[in-house]
Scaffold this motif. Structure first.
Motif, PDB file in Angstrom:
ATOM      1  N   UNK A 135      23.075 -15.327  25.199  1.00 51.91           N
ATOM      2  CA  UNK A 135      23.633 -16.670  25.369  1.00 51.91           C
ATOM      3  C   UNK A 135      22.615 -17.678  24.877  1.00 51.91           C
ATOM      4  N   UNK A 136      23.105 -18.657  24.122  1.00 53.45           N
ATOM      5  CA  UNK A 136      22.250 -19.705  23.554  1.00 53.45           C
ATOM      6  C   UNK A 136      22.753 -21.058  24.051  1.00 53.45           C
ATOM      7  N   UNK A 137      21.928 -21.736  24.842  1.00 55.12           N
ATOM      8  CA  UNK A 137      22.310 -23.040  25.389  1.00 55.12           C
ATOM      9  C   UNK A 137      21.764 -24.137  24.475  1.00 55.12           C
ATOM     10  N   UNK A 138      22.668 -24.682  23.663  1.00 53.01           N
ATOM     11  CA  UNK A 138      22.282 -25.590  22.593  1.00 53.01           C
ATOM     12  C   UNK A 138      22.199 -27.032  23.077  1.00 53.01           C
ATOM     13  N   UNK A 139      21.098 -27.689  22.751  1.00 54.36           N
ATOM     14  CA  UNK A 139      20.950 -29.124  23.006  1.00 54.36           C
ATOM     15  C   UNK A 139      21.827 -29.906  22.021  1.00 54.36           C
ATOM     16  N   UNK A 185      21.334  -9.230  27.139  1.00 51.55           N
ATOM     17  CA  UNK A 185      21.384 -10.028  28.349  1.00 51.55           C
ATOM     18  C   UNK A 185      20.518 -11.262  28.355  1.00 51.55           C
ATOM     19  N   UNK A 186      19.842 -11.554  27.260  1.00 49.78           N
ATOM     20  CA  UNK A 186      18.927 -12.700  27.232  1.00 49.78           C
ATOM     21  C   UNK A 186      19.684 -14.020  27.164  1.00 49.78           C
ATOM     22  N   UNK A 187      19.077 -15.040  27.744  1.00 48.47           N
ATOM     23  CA  UNK A 187      19.579 -16.420  27.678  1.00 48.47           C
ATOM     24  C   UNK A 187      18.468 -17.270  27.088  1.00 48.47           C
ATOM     25  N   UNK A 188      18.829 -18.131  26.136  1.00 49.12           N
ATOM     26  CA  UNK A 188      17.824 -18.955  25.465  1.00 49.12           C
ATOM     27  C   UNK A 188      18.216 -20.436  25.480  1.00 49.12           C
ATOM     28  N   UNK A 189      17.259 -21.284  25.837  1.00 52.38           N
ATOM     29  CA  UNK A 189      17.401 -22.720  25.582  1.00 52.38           C
ATOM     30  C   UNK A 189      17.084 -22.963  24.116  1.00 52.38           C
ATOM     31  N   UNK A 190      17.975 -23.653  23.434  1.00 56.16           N
ATOM     32  CA  UNK A 190      17.776 -23.936  22.009  1.00 56.16           C
ATOM     33  C   UNK A 190      17.680 -25.453  21.856  1.00 56.16           C
ATOM     34  N   UNK A 191      16.455 -25.930  21.789  1.00 53.26           N
ATOM     35  CA  UNK A 191      16.175 -27.366  21.708  1.00 53.26           C
ATOM     36  C   UNK A 191      14.867 -27.548  20.960  1.00 53.26           C
ATOM     37  N   UNK A 192      14.522 -28.807  20.649  1.00 50.96           N
ATOM     38  CA  UNK A 192      13.309 -29.037  19.871  1.00 50.96           C
ATOM     39  C   UNK A 192      12.069 -29.226  20.743  1.00 50.96           C
ATOM     40  N   UNK A 193      12.238 -29.179  22.054  1.00 52.00           N
ATOM     41  CA  UNK A 193      11.073 -29.247  22.931  1.00 52.00           C
ATOM     42  C   UNK A 193      10.536 -30.640  23.162  1.00 52.00           C
ATOM     43  N   UNK A 194      11.184 -31.666  22.598  1.00 54.50           N
ATOM     44  CA  UNK A 194      10.710 -33.038  22.765  1.00 54.50           C
ATOM     45  C   UNK A 194      11.849 -33.941  23.221  1.00 54.50           C
TER      46      UNK A 194
END
Length: 293
Positions: free
Chosen positions: A155-159, A209-218
């Motif tokens: 799962x990719x949680x997109x900003x 099963x991995x989940x990732x925050x997908x953002x630029x970190x700023x």
């Protein structure tokens, strides 16, 4: 990512972000197929050489379109009734013999409001809106669809997504940019091509099963990109409007009701991703330079 072995990607929702990814993969020798509910877009995708299929609430997908799929992405937002593809197509998807990777594109709305705190993927989801709950239910539906199989589901949680043709530069040009004064409000963002890089990295080294925050970190004020874009364009930014006087739509007010800062250590440490656009500044500068060229 040029060592990513070619396969066949099927995308539910070949829209703005996923079409840019599809072009990159096609250049690496991949076959790409996907769906759209828009008749004009269907023709444009086919004219570009993609295998495109109509799919929507009143347009069921012929499961023969899935044949040969090795990688799968679901990028369509949930319907009122839930996810449009799973579990309705779960049986057909589970039966695909070559499928080994599946990605669900979600949103940070599953976290709810965190009062501006930094959060990572270990945070328990606490949606604060019906939209957030539907996203969380869809995440769970995709994990459940491939339970006890060899398919690596992530799962990719997109900003907030921006990129060429869809940035603060375009909002200013078309008179849609607004600066809203809500002290302490911050949003996360991600350049469309960095999304593709994260997905390709996951395909290359999947973690079931991995989940990732997908953002630029700023994360920053929603006004910052508008002001930066205005400087690039050599114009004054729009006036600052107090939040309570902004006349936002219900969806807009919901958007502003949540405030969080996404940690992105996992995409860097686990996937080895080096973001091409580590903040909106680099992203907007690159879009502007491309336009001027």
């Amino acid at each position: 990512m040029d060592d990513l072995r070619p396969g066949r990607l099927f995308v539910f929702g070949l829209g703005y972000s996923m079409t840019r990814l599809a072009r990159r993969l096609r250049d690496l020798g991949w076959q790409v197929a996907g769906t759209t509910r828009d008749a004009d877009r269907l023709v444009r995708l086919q004219d570009e050489g993609f295998e495109a299929h109509a799919f929507g609430p009143d347009q069921p997908l012929d499961t023969a379109a899935l044949a040969g799929t090795t990688h799968l992405i679901q990028s369509i937002s949930p319907e009122e009734s839930g996810d449009p593809a799973a579990p309705a197509l779960a049986e057909a998807l589970r039966a695909l013999p070559a499928l080994r990777w599946a990605g669900y594109l979600s949103t940070p709305s599953v976290y709810g409001d965190r009062g501006g705190a930094w959060i990572d993927e270990s945070a328990d989801p606490t949606p604060g809106s019906p939209r957030g709950w539907k996203r969380l239910e869809s995440e769970r539906a995709w994990f459940a669809a491939f339970q006890d199989t060899g398919v690596a589901v992530q799962v990719f949680r997109l900003a907030g997504i921006y990129g060429p043709g869809r940035s603060a530069l375009d909002q200013l040009r078309h008179g849609r940019a607004r600066r809203i004064d809500k002290p302490g409000q911050v949003f996360n963002r991600i350049h469309v091509d960095d999304i593709g890089s994260v997905l390709m990295a996951s395909m290359r080294q999947p973690t079931p099963g991995a989940v990732y925050n997908v953002a630029d970190g700023h994360p920053s004020s929603p006004n910052d990109p508008i002001e930066h874009a205005a400087r690039l364009l050599g114009i004054d930014p729009p006036p600052l409007v107090p939040f309570e006087q902004a006349g936002l739509s219900p969806l807009g007010r919901e958007f502003y009701s949540e405030c969080k800062r996404l940690k992105i250590d996992r995409i860097i440490d686990e996937l080895g991703v080096h973001l091409a656009y580590p903040s909106y500044r680099e992203g907007l500068d690159a879009i502007w330079a491309e336009e001027q060229a």
